[in-house]
Motif scaffolding. Structure first.
Motif, PDB file in Angstrom:
ATOM      1  N   GLU A  32     -15.132   1.474  19.005  1.00  0.00           N
ATOM      2  CA  GLU A  32     -14.985   0.258  19.803  1.00  0.00           C
ATOM      3  C   GLU A  32     -15.727  -0.932  19.195  1.00  0.00           C
ATOM      4  O   GLU A  32     -15.431  -2.085  19.519  1.00  0.00           O
ATOM      5  N   GLU A  33     -16.667  -0.675  18.298  1.00  0.00           N
ATOM      6  CA  GLU A  33     -17.321  -1.756  17.560  1.00  0.00           C
ATOM      7  C   GLU A  33     -16.538  -2.104  16.300  1.00  0.00           C
ATOM      8  O   GLU A  33     -16.524  -3.251  15.865  1.00  0.00           O
ATOM      9  N   GLU A  34     -15.895  -1.102  15.723  1.00  0.00           N
ATOM     10  CA  GLU A  34     -15.166  -1.320  14.471  1.00  0.00           C
ATOM     11  C   GLU A  34     -13.878  -2.108  14.694  1.00  0.00           C
ATOM     12  O   GLU A  34     -13.602  -3.071  14.002  1.00  0.00           O
ATOM     13  N   ILE A  35     -13.074  -1.695  15.632  1.00  0.00           N
ATOM     14  CA  ILE A  35     -11.840  -2.405  15.965  1.00  0.00           C
ATOM     15  C   ILE A  35     -12.177  -3.273  17.168  1.00  0.00           C
ATOM     16  O   ILE A  35     -12.419  -2.763  18.259  1.00  0.00           O
ATOM     17  N   ASP A  36     -12.226  -4.599  16.945  1.00  0.00           N
ATOM     18  CA  ASP A  36     -12.766  -5.475  17.981  1.00  0.00           C
ATOM     19  C   ASP A  36     -11.771  -6.525  18.469  1.00  0.00           C
ATOM     20  O   ASP A  36     -10.625  -6.572  18.022  1.00  0.00           O
ATOM     21  N   ALA A  37     -12.231  -7.368  19.351  1.00  0.00           N
ATOM     22  CA  ALA A  37     -11.385  -8.388  19.975  1.00  0.00           C
ATOM     23  C   ALA A  37     -11.003  -9.508  19.008  1.00  0.00           C
ATOM     24  O   ALA A  37     -10.166 -10.345  19.345  1.00  0.00           O
ATOM     25  N   LEU A  38     -11.584  -9.539  17.820  1.00  0.00           N
ATOM     26  CA  LEU A  38     -11.285 -10.598  16.858  1.00  0.00           C
ATOM     27  C   LEU A  38     -10.121 -10.270  15.927  1.00  0.00           C
ATOM     28  O   LEU A  38      -9.705 -11.123  15.135  1.00  0.00           O
ATOM     29  N   GLU A  39      -9.585  -9.069  16.022  1.00  0.00           N
ATOM     30  CA  GLU A  39      -8.545  -8.639  15.084  1.00  0.00           C
ATOM     31  C   GLU A  39      -7.380  -9.617  15.011  1.00  0.00           C
ATOM     32  O   GLU A  39      -6.877  -9.922  13.933  1.00  0.00           O
ATOM     33  N   GLN A  40      -6.939 -10.139  16.154  1.00  0.00           N
ATOM     34  CA  GLN A  40      -5.778 -11.029  16.165  1.00  0.00           C
ATOM     35  C   GLN A  40      -6.085 -12.400  15.568  1.00  0.00           C
ATOM     36  O   GLN A  40      -5.175 -13.149  15.226  1.00  0.00           O
ATOM     37  N   ASP A  41      -7.362 -12.729  15.407  1.00  0.00           N
ATOM     38  CA  ASP A  41      -7.760 -14.012  14.822  1.00  0.00           C
ATOM     39  C   ASP A  41      -7.940 -13.935  13.306  1.00  0.00           C
ATOM     40  O   ASP A  41      -8.311 -14.935  12.688  1.00  0.00           O
ATOM     41  N   CYS A  42      -7.696 -12.777  12.728  1.00  0.00           N
ATOM     42  CA  CYS A  42      -7.988 -12.536  11.314  1.00  0.00           C
ATOM     43  C   CYS A  42      -6.728 -12.412  10.469  1.00  0.00           C
ATOM     44  O   CYS A  42      -5.671 -12.026  10.954  1.00  0.00           O
ATOM     45  N   THR A  43      -6.893 -12.711   9.186  1.00  0.00           N
ATOM     46  CA  THR A  43      -5.902 -12.352   8.186  1.00  0.00           C
ATOM     47  C   THR A  43      -6.404 -11.057   7.585  1.00  0.00           C
ATOM     48  O   THR A  43      -7.554 -10.968   7.137  1.00  0.00           O
ATOM     49  N   HIS A  44      -5.562 -10.031   7.592  1.00  0.00           N
ATOM     50  CA  HIS A  44      -5.949  -8.698   7.116  1.00  0.00           C
ATOM     51  C   HIS A  44      -5.382  -8.451   5.724  1.00  0.00           C
ATOM     52  O   HIS A  44      -4.294  -8.919   5.396  1.00  0.00           O
ATOM     53  N   PHE A  45      -6.126  -7.681   4.943  1.00  0.00           N
ATOM     54  CA  PHE A  45      -5.750  -7.371   3.574  1.00  0.00           C
ATOM     55  C   PHE A  45      -5.742  -5.860   3.368  1.00  0.00           C
ATOM     56  O   PHE A  45      -6.580  -5.155   3.929  1.00  0.00           O
ATOM     57  N   LEU A  46      -4.803  -5.392   2.551  1.00  0.00           N
ATOM     58  CA  LEU A  46      -4.724  -3.983   2.164  1.00  0.00           C
ATOM     59  C   LEU A  46      -4.753  -3.892   0.646  1.00  0.00           C
ATOM     60  O   LEU A  46      -4.042  -4.648  -0.035  1.00  0.00           O
ATOM     61  N   LEU A  47      -5.538  -2.967   0.126  1.00  0.00           N
ATOM     62  CA  LEU A  47      -5.573  -2.688  -1.305  1.00  0.00           C
ATOM     63  C   LEU A  47      -4.850  -1.377  -1.560  1.00  0.00           C
ATOM     64  O   LEU A  47      -5.075  -0.395  -0.849  1.00  0.00           O
ATOM     65  N   TYR A  48      -3.970  -1.397  -2.556  1.00  0.00           N
ATOM     66  CA  TYR A  48      -3.267  -0.189  -2.976  1.00  0.00           C
ATOM     67  C   TYR A  48      -3.788   0.214  -4.346  1.00  0.00           C
ATOM     68  O   TYR A  48      -3.980  -0.642  -5.218  1.00  0.00           O
ATOM     69  N   ASP A  49      -3.997   1.519  -4.548  1.00  0.00           N
ATOM     70  CA  ASP A  49      -4.475   1.997  -5.849  1.00  0.00           C
ATOM     71  C   ASP A  49      -3.332   1.970  -6.866  1.00  0.00           C
ATOM     72  O   ASP A  49      -2.206   1.564  -6.549  1.00  0.00           O
ATOM     73  N   ASP A  50      -3.607   2.427  -8.075  1.00  0.00           N
ATOM     74  CA  ASP A  50      -2.610   2.378  -9.143  1.00  0.00           C
ATOM     75  C   ASP A  50      -1.413   3.284  -8.885  1.00  0.00           C
ATOM     76  O   ASP A  50      -0.377   3.143  -9.528  1.00  0.00           O
ATOM     77  N   GLU A  51      -1.541   4.216  -7.949  1.00  0.00           N
ATOM     78  CA  GLU A  51      -0.428   5.094  -7.589  1.00  0.00           C
ATOM     79  C   GLU A  51       0.314   4.589  -6.353  1.00  0.00           C
ATOM     80  O   GLU A  51       1.208   5.253  -5.847  1.00  0.00           O
ATOM     81  N   GLY A  52      -0.100   3.426  -5.857  1.00  0.00           N
ATOM     82  CA  GLY A  52       0.559   2.842  -4.702  1.00  0.00           C
ATOM     83  C   GLY A  52       0.082   3.356  -3.358  1.00  0.00           C
ATOM     84  O   GLY A  52       0.713   3.100  -2.332  1.00  0.00           O
ATOM     85  N   LYS A  53      -1.062   4.046  -3.349  1.00  0.00           N
ATOM     86  CA  LYS A  53      -1.613   4.570  -2.094  1.00  0.00           C
ATOM     87  C   LYS A  53      -2.579   3.552  -1.480  1.00  0.00           C
ATOM     88  O   LYS A  53      -3.422   2.995  -2.184  1.00  0.00           O
ATOM     89  N   PRO A  54      -2.485   3.326  -0.152  1.00  0.00           N
ATOM     90  CA  PRO A  54      -3.443   2.432   0.499  1.00  0.00           C
ATOM     91  C   PRO A  54      -4.860   2.985   0.334  1.00  0.00           C
ATOM     92  O   PRO A  54      -5.112   4.147   0.655  1.00  0.00           O
ATOM     93  N   SER A  55      -5.764   2.158  -0.196  1.00  0.00           N
ATOM     94  CA  SER A  55      -7.088   2.654  -0.555  1.00  0.00           C
ATOM     95  C   SER A  55      -8.239   1.743  -0.161  1.00  0.00           C
ATOM     96  O   SER A  55      -9.397   2.084  -0.374  1.00  0.00           O
ATOM     97  N   GLY A  56      -7.938   0.588   0.401  1.00  0.00           N
ATOM     98  CA  GLY A  56      -8.995  -0.336   0.799  1.00  0.00           C
ATOM     99  C   GLY A  56      -8.470  -1.341   1.800  1.00  0.00           C
ATOM    100  O   GLY A  56      -7.261  -1.530   1.934  1.00  0.00           O
TER     101      GLY A  56
END
Length: 142
Positions: A32-56
């Motif tokens: 409940e601290e990690e996923i918070d009420a500010l999520e909708q106010d943010c731009t989110h980023f995903l990192l994919y590794d060299d094999e195309g797997k979500p990793s960050g």
């Protein structure tokens, strides 16, 4: 490695799953601290590794005229391989495109050397966030 801006619910859920694995499972942050009420106010980023797997994941939001970089996390399988740097550079590039001149973040104290290599400097004393020691850092974006 590739970094994308989250554009749909599936990608957002993938980012949340990575964050839960790193922060909730590894570091014992309450969900409940990690996923918070500010999520909708943010731009989110995903990192994919060299094999195309979500990793960050990470998020960015505007706060009082500066960019706030938050929730930077990398899965163990790609740590030490430049993944964190790639993610941070992508977020900073996005920030610069938005006209941001300064980025701030709250770094876990063990991660301070990583952020210092990227040009961030410590601007606070130590404080606890979710029971983990942190220091505030900032960087002027060119």
């Amino acid at each position: 490695m590739d970094v994308i801006i989250v554009e749909n619910e599936e990608q957002l859920e993938t980012a949340f799953q990575i964050r839960k694995k790193v922060f909730v499972e590894e570091q014992h942050v309450p969900v409940e601290e990690e996923i918070d009420a500010l999520e909708q106010d943010c731009t989110h980023f995903l990192l994919y590794d060299d094999e195309g797997k979500p990793s960050g994941a990470g998020r960015f939001r505007m706060v009082d005229g500066y960019g706030k970089v938050e929730r930077i996390c990398i899965l163990p399988s790609v740590r030490g391989k430049g993944a964190g740097r790639e993610l941070m550079l992508a977020i900073e590039h996005y920030a610069a495109e938005q006209g941001v001149q300064k980025c701030k973040l709250n770094a876990q104290t063990h991660a301070i050397p990583f952020y210092e290599k990227l040009g961030y400097r410590v601007v606070s004393g130590e404080f606890l966030d979710a029971g983990i020691p942190h220091k505030a850092m900032e960087k002027t974006i060119k």
